[in-house]
Design a protein around this motif. Structure first.
Motif, short mmCIF file in Angstrom:
data_model
loop_
_atom_site.label_atom_id
_atom_site.label_comp_id
_atom_site.label_asym_id
_atom_site.label_seq_id
_atom_site.Cartn_x
_atom_site.Cartn_y
_atom_site.Cartn_z
N UNK A 1 -58.74 104.89 59.06
CA UNK A 1 -57.44 104.93 59.52
C UNK A 1 -56.31 105.15 58.32
N UNK A 2 -55.44 106.21 58.90
CA UNK A 2 -54.50 106.97 58.18
C UNK A 2 -53.38 105.81 58.01
N UNK A 3 -52.82 105.67 56.85
CA UNK A 3 -51.56 104.63 57.19
C UNK A 3 -50.48 105.34 58.05
N UNK A 4 -49.53 104.28 58.32
CA UNK A 4 -48.59 104.79 59.42
C UNK A 4 -47.70 105.83 58.65
N UNK A 5 -46.90 106.59 59.45
CA UNK A 5 -45.91 107.51 59.06
C UNK A 5 -44.86 106.98 58.25
N UNK A 6 -44.24 105.67 58.50
CA UNK A 6 -43.39 105.01 57.81
C UNK A 6 -44.09 104.72 56.11
N UNK A 7 -45.07 104.06 56.20
CA UNK A 7 -46.00 104.00 54.88
C UNK A 7 -46.13 105.29 54.21
N UNK A 8 -46.44 106.36 54.72
CA UNK A 8 -46.76 107.73 54.20
C UNK A 8 -45.49 108.05 53.50
N UNK A 9 -44.16 108.16 54.41
CA UNK A 9 -42.99 108.44 53.88
C UNK A 9 -42.33 107.94 52.77
N UNK A 10 -42.77 106.47 52.62
CA UNK A 10 -42.32 105.44 51.56
C UNK A 10 -43.11 105.84 50.37
N UNK A 11 -44.47 106.16 50.39
CA UNK A 11 -45.34 106.53 49.47
C UNK A 11 -44.93 107.69 48.76
N UNK A 12 -44.83 108.74 49.53
CA UNK A 12 -44.46 110.18 49.05
C UNK A 12 -43.08 110.49 48.79
N UNK A 13 -42.07 109.52 49.26
CA UNK A 13 -40.72 109.72 49.15
C UNK A 13 -40.27 110.88 50.03
#
Length: 260
Positions: free
Chosen positions: A53-65
């Motif tokens: 399961x891929x992280x959520x869009x919000x989590x990816x946005x925060x992780x990769x800024x």
């Protein structure tokens, strides 16, 4: 000779020789941000593994800024390439594509060789007067009856394509009564009628599915599809069938053996 320097671009040379060199990023490193993110996500997909399961869009946005829209665009490309798939309300890592040979072998045989379970669902088996352009391909006269066999293709219960077969009724008069539409048509011709394929001509192109095709295959209308046009002859060189095969571009690749 120019002096060598260490590149800041990730994934210099692909280990398997199949992926784009430098992950498709040019030496100057100036690419759209979504593509930069897409290259960064590939190792994450490998780490998660098939079904992960891929992280959520919000989590990816925060992780990769990056922005949520940048994440969405990167994920859209990975979905179109078949690296991801939707599962309920989430997104998971997809399995490898089916590698179908461009050869005179049935879909059933090709899928089974890869350890997958083939299946078909009948859309329709109907008789029609043969139009003139099709008559030339089938070796019959215009207006003579032809069968049209249309089926959805499955692999492990997943819809992966749409198959339309045309064949003269004179070649297989008992098709409606004697053929199991869930089985291999080529095996029916070979084992029940003694008809064997000699050679075929194929043309492969990329297309977008029509709204009807997208509904039958269960894909978004904008998903690229692989379309094969096939005209087959029997061992005596007589025309046998005309087939239109539509495969999901995110679930299929094709192989061919080349020689002198």
């Amino acid at each position: 000779m120019a002096a060598s320097r260490e590149s800041t671009v990730p994934y210099e040379i692909p280990a398997d020789g199949a992926a784009p060199v430098r992950a498709g990023i040019p030496e100057h490193g100036r690419v759209p941000k979504y593509y930069w993110l897409k290259a960064r996500l590939v190792p994450l997909l490998e780490e998660l593994g098939e079904g992960g399961l891929l992280p959520t869009e919000r989590e990816l946005a925060l992780r990769y800024e990056v922005s949520r829209e940048t994440v969405r665009q990167a994920l859209r490309e990975l979905l179109l390439e078949g690296r991801l798939r939707r599962a309920g309300r989430g997104t998971v890592v997809a399995g490898p594509k089916l590698a179908q040979p461009l050869a005179l072998a049935s879909y059933t045989e090709g899928v089974r060789r890869q350890g997958r379970v083939p299946g078909r669902t009948l859309i329709g088996l109907t008789r029609h007067p043969c139009p003139a352009p099709l008559a030339a391909d089938l070796g019959t006269a215009p207006g003579e009856p032809v069968w049209h066999l249309e089926r959805v293709l499955f692999a492990d219960d997943e819809r992966v394509g749409l198959e339309s077969t045309y064949i003269a009724v004179a070649r297989v008069p008992d098709l409606e009564a004697g053929f199991d539409p869930d089985s291999s048509f080529y095996a029916y011709l070979r084992d029940r009628l003694g008809i064997r394929f000699g050679r075929a001509e194929e043309r492969l192109e990329t297309v977008l599915a029509t709204p009807r095709e997208a509904l039958l295959v269960g894909t978004p209308p904008g998903l690229p599809m692989l379309l094969i046009h096939r005209r087959s002859l029997d061992t005596a060189g007589a025309p046998l069938e005309r087939v239109r095969l539509l495969y999901r571009g995110d679930r299929f690749s094709f192989t061919v053996r080349l020689g002198e």
